[in-house]
Design a protein around this motif. Sequence first.
Motif, PDB file in Angstrom:
ATOM      1  N   GLN A   1      53.941  39.307  55.146  1.00 12.89           N
ATOM      2  CA  GLN A   1      52.635  39.329  55.800  1.00 12.89           C
ATOM      3  C   GLN A   1      51.529  39.296  54.749  1.00 12.89           C
ATOM      4  N   PHE A   2      50.376  38.823  55.202  1.00 14.62           N
ATOM      5  CA  PHE A   2      49.213  38.755  54.332  1.00 14.62           C
ATOM      6  C   PHE A   2      47.978  39.076  55.162  1.00 14.62           C
ATOM      7  N   PRO A   3      47.254  40.162  54.826  1.00 15.31           N
ATOM      8  CA  PRO A   3      46.056  40.517  55.597  1.00 15.31           C
ATOM      9  C   PRO A   3      44.949  39.485  55.383  1.00 15.31           C
ATOM     10  N   LEU A   4      44.524  38.839  56.434  1.00 13.11           N
ATOM     11  CA  LEU A   4      43.475  37.834  56.317  1.00 13.11           C
ATOM     12  C   LEU A   4      42.148  38.451  55.893  1.00 13.11           C
ATOM     13  N   VAL A   5      41.980  39.738  56.178  1.00 12.37           N
ATOM     14  CA  VAL A   5      40.732  40.410  55.849  1.00 12.37           C
ATOM     15  C   VAL A   5      40.755  40.991  54.433  1.00 12.37           C
ATOM     16  N   SER A   6      41.848  40.780  53.723  1.00 11.17           N
ATOM     17  CA  SER A   6      42.006  41.391  52.403  1.00 11.17           C
ATOM     18  C   SER A   6      40.855  41.093  51.440  1.00 11.17           C
ATOM     19  N   PRO A   7      40.397  39.839  51.295  1.00 16.67           N
ATOM     20  CA  PRO A   7      39.280  39.594  50.367  1.00 16.67           C
ATOM     21  C   PRO A   7      38.030  40.388  50.725  1.00 16.67           C
ATOM     22  N   LEU A   8      37.701  40.450  52.031  1.00 19.59           N
ATOM     23  CA  LEU A   8      36.514  41.197  52.452  1.00 19.59           C
ATOM     24  C   LEU A   8      36.702  42.693  52.214  1.00 19.59           C
ATOM     25  N   ALA A   9      37.853  43.231  52.605  1.00 16.30           N
ATOM     26  CA  ALA A   9      38.103  44.663  52.443  1.00 16.30           C
ATOM     27  C   ALA A   9      38.083  45.063  50.977  1.00 16.30           C
ATOM     28  N   ASN A  10      38.704  44.251  50.119  1.00 15.44           N
ATOM     29  CA  ASN A  10      38.746  44.576  48.696  1.00 15.44           C
ATOM     30  C   ASN A  10      37.397  44.398  48.020  1.00 15.44           C
ATOM     31  N   ALA A  11      36.592  43.480  48.530  1.00 11.32           N
ATOM     32  CA  ALA A  11      35.274  43.263  47.928  1.00 11.32           C
ATOM     33  C   ALA A  11      34.443  44.543  47.945  1.00 11.32           C
ATOM     34  N   LEU A  12      34.602  45.360  48.988  1.00 10.05           N
ATOM     35  CA  LEU A  12      33.882  46.634  49.047  1.00 10.05           C
ATOM     36  C   LEU A  12      34.732  47.784  48.534  1.00 10.05           C
ATOM     37  N   ALA A  13      36.031  47.793  48.878  1.00 12.34           N
ATOM     38  CA  ALA A  13      36.881  48.940  48.535  1.00 12.34           C
ATOM     39  C   ALA A  13      37.119  49.042  47.037  1.00 12.34           C
ATOM     40  N   VAL A  14      37.285  47.918  46.345  1.00 10.92           N
ATOM     41  CA  VAL A  14      37.575  47.973  44.904  1.00 10.92           C
ATOM     42  C   VAL A  14      36.461  48.663  44.130  1.00 10.92           C
ATOM     43  N   PRO A  15      35.188  48.237  44.259  1.00 11.36           N
ATOM     44  CA  PRO A  15      34.148  48.945  43.496  1.00 11.36           C
ATOM     45  C   PRO A  15      33.932  50.381  43.952  1.00 11.36           C
ATOM     46  N   VAL A  16      34.020  50.649  45.260  1.00 11.76           N
ATOM     47  CA  VAL A  16      33.776  52.016  45.738  1.00 11.76           C
ATOM     48  C   VAL A  16      34.863  52.960  45.246  1.00 11.76           C
ATOM     49  N   ILE A  17      36.136  52.567  45.409  1.00 11.53           N
ATOM     50  CA  ILE A  17      37.237  53.428  44.970  1.00 11.53           C
ATOM     51  C   ILE A  17      37.281  53.533  43.450  1.00 11.53           C
ATOM     52  N   SER A  18      37.134  52.398  42.768  1.00 10.27           N
ATOM     53  CA  SER A  18      37.327  52.373  41.321  1.00 10.27           C
ATOM     54  C   SER A  18      36.171  52.993  40.552  1.00 10.27           C
ATOM     55  N   PHE A  19      34.943  52.732  40.977  1.00  5.16           N
ATOM     56  CA  PHE A  19      33.790  53.145  40.191  1.00  5.16           C
ATOM     57  C   PHE A  19      33.088  54.393  40.724  1.00  5.16           C
ATOM     58  N   ILE A  20      33.433  54.820  41.937  1.00  3.93           N
ATOM     59  CA  ILE A  20      32.750  55.992  42.500  1.00  3.93           C
ATOM     60  C   ILE A  20      33.747  57.082  42.882  1.00  3.93           C
ATOM     61  N   VAL A  21      34.667  56.770  43.801  1.00  2.00           N
ATOM     62  CA  VAL A  21      35.543  57.815  44.355  1.00  2.00           C
ATOM     63  C   VAL A  21      36.516  58.334  43.306  1.00  2.00           C
ATOM     64  N   THR A  22      37.189  57.422  42.589  1.00  2.00           N
ATOM     65  CA  THR A  22      38.175  57.873  41.596  1.00  2.00           C
ATOM     66  C   THR A  22      37.530  58.689  40.476  1.00  2.00           C
TER      67      THR A  22
END
Length: 767
Positions: free
Chosen positions: A405-426
């Motif tokens: 399977q491949f989430p079609l929304v993955s690019p959109l979800a990661n576009a926000l989740a990557v910077p928020v998780i990586s640069f703020i939450v973590t």
Amino acid sequence: MNLAVISFALGVLFLQTRAVLPSGALLLLPAAALMLPALRWRGPVVRLALLLGCFLIGVAWAGWRAEWRLADELGSTWEGQDVEVVGVVSGLPQDFDRGVRFEFVIEQRLTPGAVVPSRVQLAWYHGKQAAPAVAPGQRWQFTVRLKRPHGGANPGGFDYEAWLLERGIRATGYVRPGAATKVDDFVWRPATVVQALRATVRQNFARLLPAEHYPWQGILTALAVGDQKAVDSDLWVVFNRTGTIHLMSISGLHVTLVAGLVGGLVGFGWRRVPALALRCPAQRAALAGAVLAAFAYALLAGFGVPAQRTLYMLLVAAAALGSGRVVAPSRILALALLLVLIVDPWSPLAPGFWLSFGAVAALLYIGSAVLGTGDGWRQRLRGWGVVQWAATMASLPVLMLVFQQFPLVSPLANALAVPVISFIVTPLALLAALLPWAPLMLLAHGILDALMAFLFWCAAWPVWQAPAAPPWVAVGAAAGVALCLLPRAVPGKWLGLVLMVPAVFWPAQLPPPGEAWIDVLDVGQGQAVVIRTQAHAMVYDPGPRYNADADAGQRVLVPYLRWLGVRRLDKVLVTHGDADHAGGLASLLAAVPAERLLSSMAELEGDLCAAGQGWRWDGVDFRILHPAPQAYLQTTRRNSLSCVLAVDAGGRRMLLTGDIEAVDEVAMVERDAAALRADLLLVPHHGARGSSTPAFVAAVGAGEVIYSVGYRNRFGHPRADVVDRYAATQARQWRTDRDGALRIRMAPAGMTIDATRRQAARYWHGR
């Protein structure tokens, strides 16, 4: 050099697909013979010989490591026996609904002659009593019962035995009641100190952010100390459907982020102290700080395999940069790959290995395009988009091959989740780990709360699914990704999309008309069966419930249906209400829509099964033989109400019997003995003593019988007298605990049965 490393890697990968270990010493001789000419001669033939020699060295190295690890085993005569041991609790203990589970390093074997491995995984059951106070670094004296590593063997499923082998856990078992004594409160060793610090951080998060009021506390704990068990199982479904699962554990991105942040701070401060800058260049100081920070974070995260991979890659990169020499990025990646495989030759078995190196390779592949975007915000935004596109494309072949399977929304979800998780939450979670201050944790939780609302919205988007394709399809898709990531001016990029089509649109394999394909899955002590005809699919029992957070529906059935390409079910039949047969129902129905539910349970929606019911799909006949309609008024025994199903296809019949007992077998024989005649029998009640009566066995007359049982289950199923009863009829006997999932093909040309542990045997199975 890069090709030599790739050849070595292919040798390691080849070894991990073998059923029997070859002798490493014998392989080294031809490897040396192939490589020696390279010292004096050059040319394409010599180069080919060199690559073949590297391949053999990879096979030999992985084989030697495997032999060394497998030698630390549980003696076959000590399996299931009481053994008294002394050892130290390792890792983070994990609470579950009936006790606590933890890794245990054995130091002494007090039972004379006991042969037990040095590292085991134990469960300590407490029942209704208070949970045992087990903490990392404690030394205990236990009486334990152990068994060899064993997990379900299902096509396309998770290999639990390989996972244990990679972590050096060579037996599992449990602590015997009333046979435990704490010897020392804490054993001072570097490893135990680190684990104690991790446990303290976890306790601080649990104390300041109670899970009943702060639902994302487990995610923050996982980001800080790598405790993925702290994350609720339902949330993993959300992360999986949004393609953000890599962000919710200690991944290479997090380790790299921490290393870069600390390295930047060290370099910034170092340049402002002239005495330090004159003694050592700021760049080297920054590199040293980055490596030390990555090492510290990897330790805090439990030194898991993904963190190890990233640490080794950073070590190679730092050594290359610190040497003052210009080293090509591809060579850095190749050296990192070599180091990872030397330290952990089992890493190619994990999807994370391919996702990590695939993503890094893709970013290096498009590096020039990203670096050339300029300094303006539009150029930086374009560069960020290119990075996201490359990472998404690189992950597609792996996700389709491993998870179908491949989430079609993955690019959109990661576009926000990557910077928020990586640069703020973590960073906030790590700061809160060092300074357990409630406002810090609340800030991190609040930001995560907003992100989770976004991810839940994204999780409602469709997920592209396709059945499992052969490995060559994934290789072709990877080549297609490489073509698609070429610069726009390069002609022929469209061929990349053509190469990716098979992985995305691989068709499901379907039975021909008149055939039935029946899969008896390996779900432990329980039962789950998938039945398919050309245009229909059904599940006969959704399997057992393992604990409060896991069941066979979630862990086995849903992944297997996805592997087959089954997106909907025409019917789900639940034989009766026992947890080992119905425990996975909720998870199955939540993931796969079912048109009709049939059971013997009045409390469930749907229809009650009763003798005389039947239907026909694609030339295959299905018939319910038990219970009789009046049985619902005569008994409340769950086993006696089990739905018995007969499947007729291609002139063959299979009988599936649930947990019927002797009295029910007698009633069925008296009602219609001829209807019981079958070529293949799923043995009643897993082979329990109170079933498979001589009259029933004779009436069925099956030439093939299957026991759906768990490895060394506490009930002793199948019972020896039942096994002897079927052996007397000359029936061939199959067992899911020994043979794995059994795939049955009923066709006019005959009936075949394939056992997963024979078709896909690996050298670690049963060891």
